[in-house]
Structures are given as structure tokens and as C-alpha cells.
Design a protein around this motif. Structure first.
Motif, short mmCIF file in Angstrom:
data_model
loop_
_atom_site.label_atom_id
_atom_site.label_comp_id
_atom_site.label_asym_id
_atom_site.label_seq_id
_atom_site.Cartn_x
_atom_site.Cartn_y
_atom_site.Cartn_z
N ARG A 165 0.91 -1.28 0.05
CA ARG A 165 -0.11 -0.07 -0.04
C ARG A 165 0.96 1.39 -0.08
O ARG A 165 0.25 2.53 -0.06
N ALA A 166 2.21 1.15 -0.02
CA ALA A 166 3.18 2.09 -0.10
C ALA A 166 3.29 2.94 -1.00
O ALA A 166 4.17 4.00 -1.08
N ASP A 167 2.41 3.24 -1.95
CA ASP A 167 2.54 3.99 -3.25
C ASP A 167 1.79 5.01 -3.02
O ASP A 167 0.27 5.02 -3.03
N LEU A 168 2.19 6.20 -3.06
CA LEU A 168 1.54 7.49 -2.90
C LEU A 168 1.12 8.33 -4.10
O LEU A 168 0.65 9.55 -4.03
N SER A 169 1.49 7.95 -4.98
CA SER A 169 1.50 8.56 -6.53
C SER A 169 0.12 8.96 -6.79
O SER A 169 -0.05 10.14 -7.34
#
Length: 132
Positions: free
Chosen positions: A120-124
Motif C-alpha cells: 500500500r506504500a504507493d502515494l502517487s
């Protein structure tokens, strides 16, 4: 004291205008090749982290920008003990660049300027939080 006279005990920290001013001042210093003053950089980082939390409320990802702040955001399962499985960590200057759209998320991750772990660490999809 009459109700109309109550004020925040920390008015400078609480003012959104001051925080946006800190972002502008920090970006201006970086544009000039200078290192922003520590309090300005701190306030800018914290203002942009707060904007991220407002845009992506939740507790499934921890975003760390040492030494100035860490927040939890993104909807999904929350983590309460130990090191969370979904972590984003970067330095203050990179956070300012990515959070204001001056640097692409994918470029910062591929260059190693942002370290990510977890699915879940994709902040794009949540960036930029404030145009630079």
C-alpha cells in the motif's frame, strides 16, 4: 475570560497561512540553492504531511520524514504495534519536492530518494498535495 477573547495558545503554529508561508519560503530557499532554515523546513514538512493526511485519511501507511514528522494515512487495515508493514521514508527536501509536484513519485522511488515497503506504500495517486 469572555468566550470571544479565547485564542489558541500557539497561534503561530496553528495558522494555516503561516504553514503555507513556510512551504513557499522553504521552496524559495531550495530554488536559490540554500538550505531552508530549520524551523521553516520543519513547518513546511509538517504542513505538507498534514495535507497528505487530509487528502488520504486512514492508518494503513506510515510516512516518515525524519527528523520532522511521521503520519499515518491511506485507507485500509490499520497497524498498531511495532513497525508497520507499509512504510514510506524520505528526507525533508525530497518530501517537499514530491509533495508539491516538483519531483515525480516514480522518479524519487527509482532514484532511491524515497524508500518504500509494503503493497500500500504507493502515494502517487495522492500527490502532489500542494502545487509548488
Amino acid at each position: 475570560m469572555p468566550t470571544g477573547l479565547l485564542r489558541s495558545y500557539r497561534p503561530v503554529v496553528s495558522s494555516p497561512h503561516i504553514k503555507s508561508t513556510a512551504v513557499v519560503a522553504a521552496l524559495a530557499a531550495l530554488d536559490e540553492g540554500r538550505t531552508p532554515e530549520r524551523p521553516v523546513l520543519r513547518d513546511a514538512v509538517r504542513a505538507l504531511l498534514t495535507a497528505l493526511v487530509e487528502r488520504a485519511p486512514g492508518r494503513s501507511v506510515e510516512v516518515r520524514v525524519p527528523p520532522y514528522g511521521a503520519v499515518q494515512c491511506i485507507p485500509g487495515p490499520r497497524h498498531t504495534r511495532g513497525t508497520p508493514p507499509n512504510v514510506v521514508e524520505t528526507d525533508p527536501q525530497t518530501w517537499l519536492a514530491v509533495a508539491t509536484g516538483r519531483l515525480a513519485w516514480s522518479e524519487a522511488v527509482s532514484d532511491g530518494r524515497i524508500r518504500v515497503s509494503g503493497i500500500r506504500a504507493d502515494l502517487s495517486g495522492y500527490l502532489p498535495v500542494q502545487p509548488g
